[in-house]
Design a protein around this motif. Structure first.
Motif, PDB file in Angstrom:
ATOM      1  N   PRO A   1       0.827  -1.208   0.000  1.00  0.00           N
ATOM      2  CA  PRO A   1       0.000   0.000   0.000  1.00  0.00           C
ATOM      3  C   PRO A   1       0.860   1.257   0.000  1.00  0.00           C
ATOM      4  O   PRO A   1       2.062   1.214   0.300  1.00  0.00           O
TER       5      PRO A   1
ATOM      6  N   ASN B   1      -4.469  -1.994   2.377  1.00  0.00           N
ATOM      7  CA  ASN B   1      -4.675  -0.547   2.288  1.00  0.00           C
ATOM      8  C   ASN B   1      -5.231   0.008   3.596  1.00  0.00           C
ATOM      9  O   ASN B   1      -4.835   1.078   4.055  1.00  0.00           O
ATOM     10  N   GLN B   2      -6.161  -0.738   4.181  1.00  0.00           N
ATOM     11  CA  GLN B   2      -6.829  -0.270   5.394  1.00  0.00           C
ATOM     12  C   GLN B   2      -5.899  -0.262   6.604  1.00  0.00           C
ATOM     13  O   GLN B   2      -5.917   0.687   7.406  1.00  0.00           O
ATOM     14  N   TYR B   3      -5.072  -1.315   6.729  1.00  0.00           N
ATOM     15  CA  TYR B   3      -4.272  -1.473   7.945  1.00  0.00           C
ATOM     16  C   TYR B   3      -2.784  -1.200   7.744  1.00  0.00           C
ATOM     17  O   TYR B   3      -2.039  -1.142   8.721  1.00  0.00           O
TER      18      TYR B   3
ATOM     19  N   GLU C   1      -9.444 -10.700  -0.494  1.00  0.00           N
ATOM     20  CA  GLU C   1      -9.511  -9.239  -0.385  1.00  0.00           C
ATOM     21  C   GLU C   1      -8.385  -8.668   0.470  1.00  0.00           C
ATOM     22  O   GLU C   1      -8.522  -7.607   1.081  1.00  0.00           O
TER      23      GLU C   1
ATOM     24  N   GLN D   1      -7.200  -5.041  -0.147  1.00  0.00           N
ATOM     25  CA  GLN D   1      -8.029  -4.012   0.475  1.00  0.00           C
ATOM     26  C   GLN D   1      -7.687  -3.860   1.952  1.00  0.00           C
ATOM     27  O   GLN D   1      -7.610  -2.743   2.479  1.00  0.00           O
ATOM     28  N   PHE D   2      -7.466  -4.989   2.633  1.00  0.00           N
ATOM     29  CA  PHE D   2      -7.113  -4.911   4.054  1.00  0.00           C
ATOM     30  C   PHE D   2      -5.705  -4.339   4.234  1.00  0.00           C
ATOM     31  O   PHE D   2      -5.425  -3.661   5.226  1.00  0.00           O
TER      32      PHE D   2
ATOM     33  N   GLU E   1      -9.412 -10.493   7.100  1.00  0.00           N
ATOM     34  CA  GLU E   1      -9.326  -9.418   8.091  1.00  0.00           C
ATOM     35  C   GLU E   1      -9.066  -9.971   9.486  1.00  0.00           C
ATOM     36  O   GLU E   1      -8.276  -9.410  10.260  1.00  0.00           O
TER      37      GLU E   1
ATOM     38  N   TRP F   1      -5.430 -10.801   9.848  1.00  0.00           N
ATOM     39  CA  TRP F   1      -4.611  -9.615  10.092  1.00  0.00           C
ATOM     40  C   TRP F   1      -4.767  -9.105  11.524  1.00  0.00           C
ATOM     41  O   TRP F   1      -3.782  -8.730  12.176  1.00  0.00           O
TER      42      TRP F   1
ATOM     43  N   ASN G   1       2.311   0.814   7.642  1.00  0.00           N
ATOM     44  CA  ASN G   1       2.348   1.276   9.029  1.00  0.00           C
ATOM     45  C   ASN G   1       3.776   1.196   9.558  1.00  0.00           C
ATOM     46  O   ASN G   1       4.663   0.618   8.929  1.00  0.00           O
TER      47      ASN G   1
END
Length: 399
Positions: free
Chosen positions: A62, A96-98, A90, A93-94, A302, A305, A66
Motif C-alpha cells: 500500500p 490498504n486499510q491497515y 480481499e 483491500q485490508f 481481516e 490480520w 504502518n
C-alpha cells in the motif's frame, strides 16, 4: 460467491479427481472454473528463482505502510492459484486499510497438474519441492528489497495453504512470527517433529461441517491425505506449546442469519512472550474462506490480520525486552568449541536449547552457563534462552 464451492482452490480438487462422477459433471465444473477465471482481475506475476526452479509470486504494497512495516504471506489451496486467493481474500483491500505489505506466492504443479504446497501428502511421496526453503528465501528477499521488518512477517492460507502454515510454524519459526491457517490441518508426521521447535502464536478458522478436512481429524488416513489429528487436539497442542494459562470463549455476533452458520471464539491467552492461540469454530460452516463464501459473519482475511496485529501489540508491550537482550551475553560467537551464556544476577535462567536450522533440538545440556559444541558440524544454529523475564533467540555460528 456460491460458485466458489466448485472452484475454491482447495483439496476438493483431489476428491473430485478420485470420485466416480461422470464426464458431464466434470464439464460443468470446467465451465465454472473458466467463468471464474475470466471474470476476476488478473495480477502480474513476478519471477523468483529457487533451487534452480523459476517460481512466481504477486506482491502488493500500500501507499502507506504502518510503522511496523509488516509482511503477510497468503497461500492458495490445492489445485488453486495465487491470483484466485488474492481476489477472494480481499487482502489487498485490508493491506490498504491497515498498512501492511502482502505477498501471494504460487505453488508448483504436481505430477497430475494440480498446483500445490508440498506438505507431504500421502499421494505426494515422490514430490521433492522444498516449499519451506522457497518461502523462507522469498521472505528474506522481500524484506531486503522493500525494507520490511523481519520481526513482523506472518503467513495465512486456505486449505493446503493452511496446512503449509502449520509446517512453517514448526520448521520456519525464525522467519514467520505467527500463522493463521484457514480450513487447514497439521499432518501427524509434521506434528511428531514439532515438539522441539520454539512456540509461535497460531490462529485456526475451521468449519464444523468441513467434509474435506474434517474437524474431527483423520488419524487413520481414511481420506488419503495422510494421518492428522483433530482440530481441537491441534489447538490444545499449540496452546500447551505456547504455555497459555487462560482460555476465554464467546459467541461472535451472528450478523448474517442467512448463511446457516455462526462463529464460536476460543482464545488461549497469557502464553510465553505474551503469545496467544486462537480458534474460531464456524458452527455449520464447511470447507470455506469466511467472508468469500460460506459464513458471512466474519472475513477470514481481516480476522487473520487482526490476529497478527494483536501479536505485534503484544510484542511491543513486553516489559523491558530490549533490556533483556542487553542483560544476556553469549560468547564467543563465532565459536569452535564452547558457548558461554552470561546473565546478571537478577535474571533467572530457566532453559537453554540449541536448535539446528531445521528446528531440531540438539539436546545439549547447559552446565553452569556453558554449552560444549565441539562435536557439532560447521554451520549456523539457533540458541533459545528462556529466562524469568521472557525468551530470546540468538544465532550462533559454529566454526
Amino acid at each position: 460467491m456460491k460458485l466458489m464451492t466448485f472452484t475454491q482452490e482447495n483439496k476438493s480438487a483431489h476428491k473430485i479427481k478420485h470420485s466416480k462422477i461422470n464426464q458431464k459433471y466434470k464439464l460443468i465444473i470446467l465451465v465454472f472454473v473458466l467463468f471464474y477465471s475470466y471474470n476476476k482481475a488478473q495480477a502480474q506475476y513476478i519471477e523468483f528463482e529457487h533451487d534452480g526452479i523459476d517460481r512466481q509470486y504477486i506482491y502488493y504494497e500500500p501507499v502507506d505502510l504502518n510503522e511496523q512495516m509488516p509482511l503477510v504471506i497468503v497461500m492458495h489451496g490445492f489445485g488453486g492459484d495465487a491470483n484466485d486467493i488474492r481476489n477472494y481474500s480481499e487482502m489487498n483491500q485490508f493491506a490498504n486499510q491497515y498498512g501492511f505489505a502482502v505477498c501471494y506466492p504460487r505453488g508448483t504443479t504436481d505430477s497430475e497438474g494440480y498446483r500445490f504446497w508440498n506438505v507431504g501428502y500421502a499421494f505426494h511421496q515422490n514430490e521433492t519441492i522444498d516449499d519451506v526453503g522457497f518461502l523462507t528465501e522469498l521472505v528474506g528477499y522481500l524484506q531486503l528489497t522493500h525494507g520490511l521488518n523481519p520481526d513482523y512477517t506472518f503467513a495465512t492460507g486456505m486449505s493446503n495453504g493452511g496446512d503449509m502454515c502449520y509446517m512453517l510454524a514448526c520448521q520456519a519459526y525464525d522467519t514467520f512470527k505467527a500463522v493463521a491457517p484457514v480450513a487447514g490441518m497439521i499432518l501427524q508426521d509434521i506434528l511428531d517433529e514439532c515438539d522441539n521447535s520454539p512456540p509461535i502464536p497460531l490462529f485456526e478458522i475451521h468449519g464444523s461441517q468441513d467434509s474435506v478436512t474434517p474437524i474431527s481429524g483423520d488419524p487413520n488416513n481414511n481420506d488419503g491425505w495422510g494421518a492428522y489429528p483433530s482440530i481441537p487436539f491441534t489447538i490444545d497442542y499449540f496452546s500447551e506449546k505456547n504455555e497459555c494459562t487462560l482460555m476465554v470463549t464467546e459467541t461472535l455476533p451472528n450478523t448474517d442469519t442467512s448463511d446457516g452458520s455462526y462463529v464460536l471464539s476460543e482464545k488461549h491467552l497469557n502464553g510465553i512472550n505474551n503469545n496467544e492461540v486462537w480458534f474460531y469454530k464456524v458452527v455449520g460452516g464447511g470447507h470455506d474462506w469466511p467472508g468469500a463464501w460460506g459464513n458471512m459473519d466474519i472475513n477470514a482475511g481481516e480476522e487473520a490480520w487482526l490476529f497478527f496485529q494483536n501479536h505485534i501489540d503484544n510484542t511491543l508491550s513486553l516489559p523491558n525486552f530490549k533490556d533483556l537482550e542487553n542483560t544476556i551475553r553469549v560468547f564467543p560467537n563465532p565459536t569452535s568449541n564452547v558457548i558461554n551464556i552470561e546473565t546478571n544476577n537478577r535474571l533467572e535462567l530457566f532453559e537453554v536449547i540449541l536448535y539446528n536450522t531445521l528446528g531440531v533440538n540438539l539436546n545439549l545440556k547447559s552446565t553452569d552457563g556453558f554449552l560444549d559444541v565441539t562435536h557439532l558440524n560447521t554451520g549456523i544454529y539457533l540458541l533459545s534462552i528462556k529466562t524469568s523475564k521472557g525468551t530470546i533467540t540468538k544465532q550462533i555460528v559454529k566454526n
